[in-house]
Design a protein around this motif. Structure first.
Motif, PDB file in Angstrom:
ATOM      1  N   GLU A 306       3.276  -0.464   4.158  1.00 22.18           N
ATOM      2  CA  GLU A 306       3.338  -1.764   4.842  1.00 22.18           C
ATOM      3  C   GLU A 306       4.519  -2.578   4.328  1.00 22.18           C
ATOM      4  N   ILE A 310       8.790  -0.619   5.649  1.00 20.10           N
ATOM      5  CA  ILE A 310       8.683  -0.086   7.023  1.00 20.10           C
ATOM      6  C   ILE A 310      10.051   0.177   7.670  1.00 20.10           C
ATOM      7  N   LEU A 317       7.819   7.633  10.786  1.00 19.26           N
ATOM      8  CA  LEU A 317       6.366   7.381  10.798  1.00 19.26           C
ATOM      9  C   LEU A 317       5.556   8.458  11.528  1.00 19.26           C
ATOM     10  N   ILE A 333      -1.104   2.645   7.879  1.00 17.48           N
ATOM     11  CA  ILE A 333       0.264   2.202   8.201  1.00 17.48           C
ATOM     12  C   ILE A 333       0.158   0.866   8.931  1.00 17.48           C
ATOM     13  N   LYS A 334       0.801  -0.171   8.372  1.00 21.30           N
ATOM     14  CA  LYS A 334       0.739  -1.525   8.951  1.00 21.30           C
ATOM     15  C   LYS A 334       2.143  -2.071   9.171  1.00 21.30           C
ATOM     16  N   ALA A 336       4.073  -2.158  11.640  1.00 24.62           N
ATOM     17  CA  ALA A 336       5.004  -1.241  12.327  1.00 24.62           C
ATOM     18  C   ALA A 336       4.882  -1.375  13.844  1.00 24.62           C
ATOM     19  N   SER A 337       4.673  -2.600  14.352  1.00 27.64           N
ATOM     20  CA  SER A 337       4.499  -2.743  15.796  1.00 27.64           C
ATOM     21  C   SER A 337       5.769  -2.357  16.558  1.00 27.64           C
ATOM     22  N   ILE A 347       2.961   4.604  18.429  1.00 20.60           N
ATOM     23  CA  ILE A 347       1.644   4.360  17.823  1.00 20.60           C
ATOM     24  C   ILE A 347       0.615   5.138  18.637  1.00 20.60           C
ATOM     25  N   ASP A 366      -0.627  -2.673  14.950  1.00 22.61           N
ATOM     26  CA  ASP A 366       0.699  -2.573  14.316  1.00 22.61           C
ATOM     27  C   ASP A 366       0.848  -1.327  13.448  1.00 22.61           C
ATOM     28  N   GLY A 367       0.090  -0.283  13.774  1.00 22.48           N
ATOM     29  CA  GLY A 367       0.248   0.933  12.973  1.00 22.48           C
ATOM     30  C   GLY A 367      -0.808   1.979  13.265  1.00 22.48           C
TER      31      GLY A 367
END
Ligand code: S3P
Length: 431
Positions: A306, A310, A317, A333-334, A336-337, A347, A366-367
């Motif tokens: 996170e 990122i 990813l 995993i955060k 990462a929008s 995603i 966001d992940g």
């Protein structure tokens, strides 16, 4: 295409092709510069060739030697470019479109940028808005955010201060490339540090800028001088082999000459936390360091990814998600929008395709949340036209013990790594 499955050992060496981001930029800066630029180990893949075609359409003198992966540019500066009498079609390449808009904002003629189906859905206002502030006239034909895009550049571009609201190297780079033609100071305040190849290369071409924390300052206009660029191997391509070496039993893989710019090596930091065994040798210094990565089969544990790391692993990813399916415990995993607006919604599609193979991957806003370890099984999967999904699924297939894996739309891999399937087969067969 039917993929190779049930592989028990991968031993050998593979020299991955040149870095995609650096290859694009070397063409653009070589065209903007005066004098000869020679680019060695240029990435001869569809995306970077779109950049070559675009600038040739504008009259630039660019010669590509496919045998030696060398490109020679006789740079005459932006003034030497001429208004094309056709649209600028850039295929799947977001980098060509976004950075190209930045370059052409400083040239007083009109161009119309178009892309393939995937690119026609990707956001461009993020680049157009700052370029408008610098006095370029640019808009989406549909009145919204997506291509086709009209760019009417100007020789009266003005430097401005831009506070970024997303972490994007493409937006930063478009602004800096425009700043080279603008009068006055161009300032970019980044939200998070992103890949800094544009900054490094502007200096390499004799330009000047200062970087202090997340703030970049550049006084324009500047005259650049042609130079020699040696492109390192692309760590984003190496990532698939690194994953294979870690996940497949009894493996030992060596990857020479991989670019190790710290703004790109987040995957190596994450792998260390997950317990992977790798080693880096022959590391060079300088703005674009490179080295030889060796990996061996490793037991992995889940982790949380996170925040500021990122952008340093954004393209990795999907393959990190695959690694996490084989790790013990949960990987989260955060932040990462941005993955939703890549070549596909990475995603949703990473989760969807890996789950078809028996993984437990949950998409979030966001992940991703990945539970491991899960054995993978045969399935009919698709790249959905996304090169990075295609390569990730080809590595996933190697782990499958039962059933066949059929990959739809394997050709999309050509966007960044035309010989990927061949290089992978050579390692499997121990060539
Ligand atoms: C790139 C930046 C990243 C990355 C893309 C290449 C570049 O995109 O995902 O593959 O060369 O600057 P964003 O800047 O949109 O995050």
């Amino acid at each position: 295409m039917k993929l190779k499955t049930n592989i028990t050992k991968m031993v050998g060496e593979v020299a991955v092709p040149g870095d995609k981001s650096i290859s694009h930029r070397s063409i653009m800066l070589g065209v903007m510069a005066h004098g000869t630029t020679v680019i060695n180990n240029f990435l001869l893949a569809e995306d970077c060739l779109e950049t070559v075609i675009l600038f040739k359409t504008l009259g630039a003198e660019i010669e590509v030697d496919s045998e030696t992966a060398t490109v020679t540019i006789k740079g005459g500066g932006l003034q030497s470019l001429t208004q094309p009498n056709e649209d600028l079609y850039v295929g799947n390449s977001g980098t060509t479109m976004r950075l190209g808009l930045g370059v052409l904002s400083g040239v007083p003629f009109m161009t119309r940028f178009k892309g393939d189906d995937s690119l026609t859905k990707r956001p461009m206002e993020r680049v157009m808005a700052p370029l408008r502030e610098m006095m370029a006239i640019t808009f989406a034909e549909n009145g919204g955010d997506t291509p086709p895009i009209i760019m009417l550049g100007t020789s009266r571009l003005r430097g401005r201060t831009h506070k970024m609201t997303i972490a994007s190297a493409q937006v930063k780079s478009a602004i800096l490339l425009a700043g080279l033609s603008a009068t006055g100071e161009t300032v970019v305040e980044e939200l998070e540090k992103t890949r800094n190849h544009t900054e490094q290369m502007i200096r390499q071409f004799g330009g000047e800028l200062t970087v202090s924390g997340k703030t970049i300052r550049l006084m324009g206009p500047q005259v650049l001088t042609g130079t020699t660029v040696v492109v390192p191997g692309d760590i984003s391509s190496a990532a698939y082999f690194i994953a294979a070496g870690i996940l497949i039993k009894d493996s030992e893989l060596t990857l020479p000459n991989v670019g190790l710019n710290p703004t790109r090596t987040g995957i190596l930091d994450v792998l260390k936390t997950m317990g992977a065994q790798y080693d880096i040798k022959n590391k060079t210094d300088g703005p674009e360091p490179r080295g030889t990565i060796s990996v061996t089969t490793s037991e992995l544990k889940g982790t949380t990814i996170e925040g500021e790391i990122i952008p340093t692993l954004i393209d990795e990813l999907p393959i990190i998600a695959l690694l996490a399916t084989q790790a013990k415990g949960k990987t989260i995993i955060k932040d990462a929008s941005e993955l939703k607006v890549k070549e596909t919604n990475r995603i949703d599609l990473t989760a969807q395709e890996l789950n078809k193979m028996g993984a437990k991957v949950t998409p979030t806003e966001d992940g991703l949340i990945i539970e491991g370890p899960t054995p993978l099984k045969g399935a009919h999967v698709s790249s959905h036209g996304d090169h990075r999904l295609g390569m990730m699924l080809a590595i996933a297939a190697l782990l499958v013990k039962e059933g066949d894996v059929e990959l739809e739309n394997v050709d999309s891999i050509r966007v960044s790594y035309p010989s990927f399937i061949e290089d992978l087969s050579n390692l499997i067969e121990g060539k």
